[in-house]
Motif scaffolding. Structure first.
Motif, PDB file in Angstrom:
ATOM      1  N   HIS A  26      85.300 -93.524 108.878  1.00 28.76           N
ATOM      2  CA  HIS A  26      84.509 -94.311 107.929  1.00 28.76           C
ATOM      3  C   HIS A  26      84.504 -95.784 108.344  1.00 28.76           C
ATOM      4  O   HIS A  26      83.462 -96.448 108.303  1.00 28.76           O
ATOM      5  CB  HIS A  26      85.061 -94.130 106.513  1.00 28.76           C
ATOM      6  CG  HIS A  26      84.250 -94.809 105.471  1.00 28.76           C
ATOM      7  ND1 HIS A  26      84.807 -95.629 104.525  1.00 28.76           N
ATOM      8  CD2 HIS A  26      82.914 -94.812 105.232  1.00 28.76           C
ATOM      9  CE1 HIS A  26      83.850 -96.102 103.751  1.00 28.76           C
ATOM     10  NE2 HIS A  26      82.695 -95.623 104.152  1.00 28.76           N
ATOM     11  N   GLY A  29      82.212 -96.122 111.335  1.00 30.76           N
ATOM     12  CA  GLY A  29      80.821 -95.965 110.904  1.00 30.76           C
ATOM     13  C   GLY A  29      80.301 -97.184 110.167  1.00 30.76           C
ATOM     14  O   GLY A  29      79.178 -97.642 110.412  1.00 30.76           O
ATOM     15  N   ARG A  30      81.108 -97.729 109.260  1.00 25.22           N
ATOM     16  CA  ARG A  30      80.688 -98.928 108.522  1.00 25.22           C
ATOM     17  C   ARG A  30      80.526-100.122 109.457  1.00 25.22           C
ATOM     18  O   ARG A  30      79.606-100.917 109.298  1.00 25.22           O
ATOM     19  CB  ARG A  30      81.690 -99.260 107.419  1.00 25.22           C
ATOM     20  CG  ARG A  30      81.596 -98.316 106.230  1.00 25.22           C
ATOM     21  CD  ARG A  30      82.501 -98.728 105.093  1.00 25.22           C
ATOM     22  NE  ARG A  30      82.212-100.062 104.599  1.00 25.22           N
ATOM     23  CZ  ARG A  30      81.288-100.368 103.688  1.00 25.22           C
ATOM     24  NH1 ARG A  30      80.559 -99.407 103.179  1.00 25.22           N
ATOM     25  NH2 ARG A  30      81.098-101.618 103.293  1.00 25.22           N
ATOM     26  N   ALA A  42      75.927 -95.165 113.689  1.00 22.79           N
ATOM     27  CA  ALA A  42      76.887 -95.031 112.591  1.00 22.79           C
ATOM     28  C   ALA A  42      76.864 -93.649 111.954  1.00 22.79           C
ATOM     29  O   ALA A  42      77.907 -93.159 111.490  1.00 22.79           O
ATOM     30  CB  ALA A  42      76.591 -96.085 111.525  1.00 22.79           C
ATOM     31  N   ARG A  43      75.702 -93.032 111.906  1.00 18.71           N
ATOM     32  CA  ARG A  43      75.544 -91.782 111.159  1.00 18.71           C
ATOM     33  C   ARG A  43      76.543 -90.692 111.557  1.00 18.71           C
ATOM     34  O   ARG A  43      77.154 -90.079 110.677  1.00 18.71           O
ATOM     35  CB  ARG A  43      74.117 -91.265 111.278  1.00 18.71           C
ATOM     36  CG  ARG A  43      73.845 -90.130 110.324  1.00 18.71           C
ATOM     37  CD  ARG A  43      72.386 -89.685 110.401  1.00 18.71           C
ATOM     38  NE  ARG A  43      72.019 -88.825 109.304  1.00 18.71           N
ATOM     39  CZ  ARG A  43      72.496 -87.607 109.123  1.00 18.71           C
ATOM     40  NH1 ARG A  43      73.387 -87.110 109.944  1.00 18.71           N
ATOM     41  NH2 ARG A  43      72.104 -86.881 108.096  1.00 18.71           N
ATOM     42  N   TYR A  45      79.552 -90.854 112.742  1.00 18.33           N
ATOM     43  CA  TYR A  45      80.889 -91.204 112.256  1.00 18.33           C
ATOM     44  C   TYR A  45      80.982 -91.049 110.740  1.00 18.33           C
ATOM     45  O   TYR A  45      81.959 -90.516 110.212  1.00 18.33           O
ATOM     46  CB  TYR A  45      81.247 -92.639 112.650  1.00 18.33           C
ATOM     47  CG  TYR A  45      81.473 -92.802 114.122  1.00 18.33           C
ATOM     48  CD1 TYR A  45      82.713 -92.525 114.694  1.00 18.33           C
ATOM     49  CD2 TYR A  45      80.447 -93.233 114.954  1.00 18.33           C
ATOM     50  CE1 TYR A  45      82.929 -92.676 116.041  1.00 18.33           C
ATOM     51  CE2 TYR A  45      80.653 -93.382 116.319  1.00 18.33           C
ATOM     52  CZ  TYR A  45      81.889 -93.095 116.859  1.00 18.33           C
ATOM     53  OH  TYR A  45      82.091 -93.235 118.203  1.00 18.33           O
ATOM     54  N   LEU A  46      79.954 -91.512 110.056  1.00 14.12           N
ATOM     55  CA  LEU A  46      79.950 -91.417 108.594  1.00 14.12           C
ATOM     56  C   LEU A  46      79.831 -89.972 108.136  1.00 14.12           C
ATOM     57  O   LEU A  46      80.491 -89.565 107.173  1.00 14.12           O
ATOM     58  CB  LEU A  46      78.808 -92.267 108.021  1.00 14.12           C
ATOM     59  CG  LEU A  46      78.966 -93.770 108.264  1.00 14.12           C
ATOM     60  CD1 LEU A  46      77.680 -94.491 107.915  1.00 14.12           C
ATOM     61  CD2 LEU A  46      80.141 -94.325 107.484  1.00 14.12           C
ATOM     62  N   ALA A  57      81.923 -92.486 102.257  1.00 12.57           N
ATOM     63  CA  ALA A  57      80.942 -92.436 103.338  1.00 12.57           C
ATOM     64  C   ALA A  57      79.569 -92.009 102.815  1.00 12.57           C
ATOM     65  O   ALA A  57      78.550 -92.335 103.431  1.00 12.57           O
ATOM     66  CB  ALA A  57      81.415 -91.488 104.436  1.00 12.57           C
ATOM     67  N   ASP A  60      77.207 -94.989 102.334  1.00 10.87           N
ATOM     68  CA  ASP A  60      76.622 -95.494 103.571  1.00 10.87           C
ATOM     69  C   ASP A  60      75.589 -94.520 104.142  1.00 10.87           C
ATOM     70  O   ASP A  60      74.567 -94.939 104.689  1.00 10.87           O
ATOM     71  CB  ASP A  60      77.715 -95.791 104.593  1.00 10.87           C
ATOM     72  CG  ASP A  60      78.655 -96.877 104.105  1.00 10.87           C
ATOM     73  OD1 ASP A  60      78.165 -97.959 103.729  1.00 10.87           O
ATOM     74  OD2 ASP A  60      79.869 -96.642 104.080  1.00 10.87           O
ATOM     75  N   LEU A  61      75.832 -93.226 104.003  1.00  9.72           N
ATOM     76  CA  LEU A  61      74.846 -92.241 104.446  1.00  9.72           C
ATOM     77  C   LEU A  61      73.564 -92.352 103.616  1.00  9.72           C
ATOM     78  O   LEU A  61      72.462 -92.206 104.155  1.00  9.72           O
ATOM     79  CB  LEU A  61      75.428 -90.827 104.348  1.00  9.72           C
ATOM     80  CG  LEU A  61      76.491 -90.488 105.388  1.00  9.72           C
ATOM     81  CD1 LEU A  61      77.189 -89.183 105.021  1.00  9.72           C
ATOM     82  CD2 LEU A  61      75.876 -90.406 106.784  1.00  9.72           C
TER      83      LEU A  61
END
Length: 69
Positions: A26, A29-30, A42-43, A45-46, A57, A60-61
């Protein structure tokens, strides 16, 4: 989107992310999403963080999904 600054990614976070630690995934990804403005990078990882139980997460997704809409 670069208005949010997060702590730099250190070696310990990267090592934890490589072991699929949800919290570390997370963080990575952030960092990619907000600091490097890289939603495509990032996607994964999130998504992995969310699949491993990191419910934060999902926010953020959702942002990534809105950016693509």
């Amino acid at each position: 989107m670069g208005f949010v600054r997060h702590a730099p990614i250190d070696e310990q976070i990267l090592a934890s992310a490589s072991r699929f630690d949800a919290a570390a995934l997370h963080v990575v990804g952030r960092f990619l999403l907000w600091d490097l403005d890289d939603p495509s990078g990032a996607r994964p990882y999130l998504q992995a963080a969310f699949e491993r139980g990191n419910s934060e997460a999902a926010i953020d997704l959702a942002v990534i999904a809105l950016l693509r809409a």
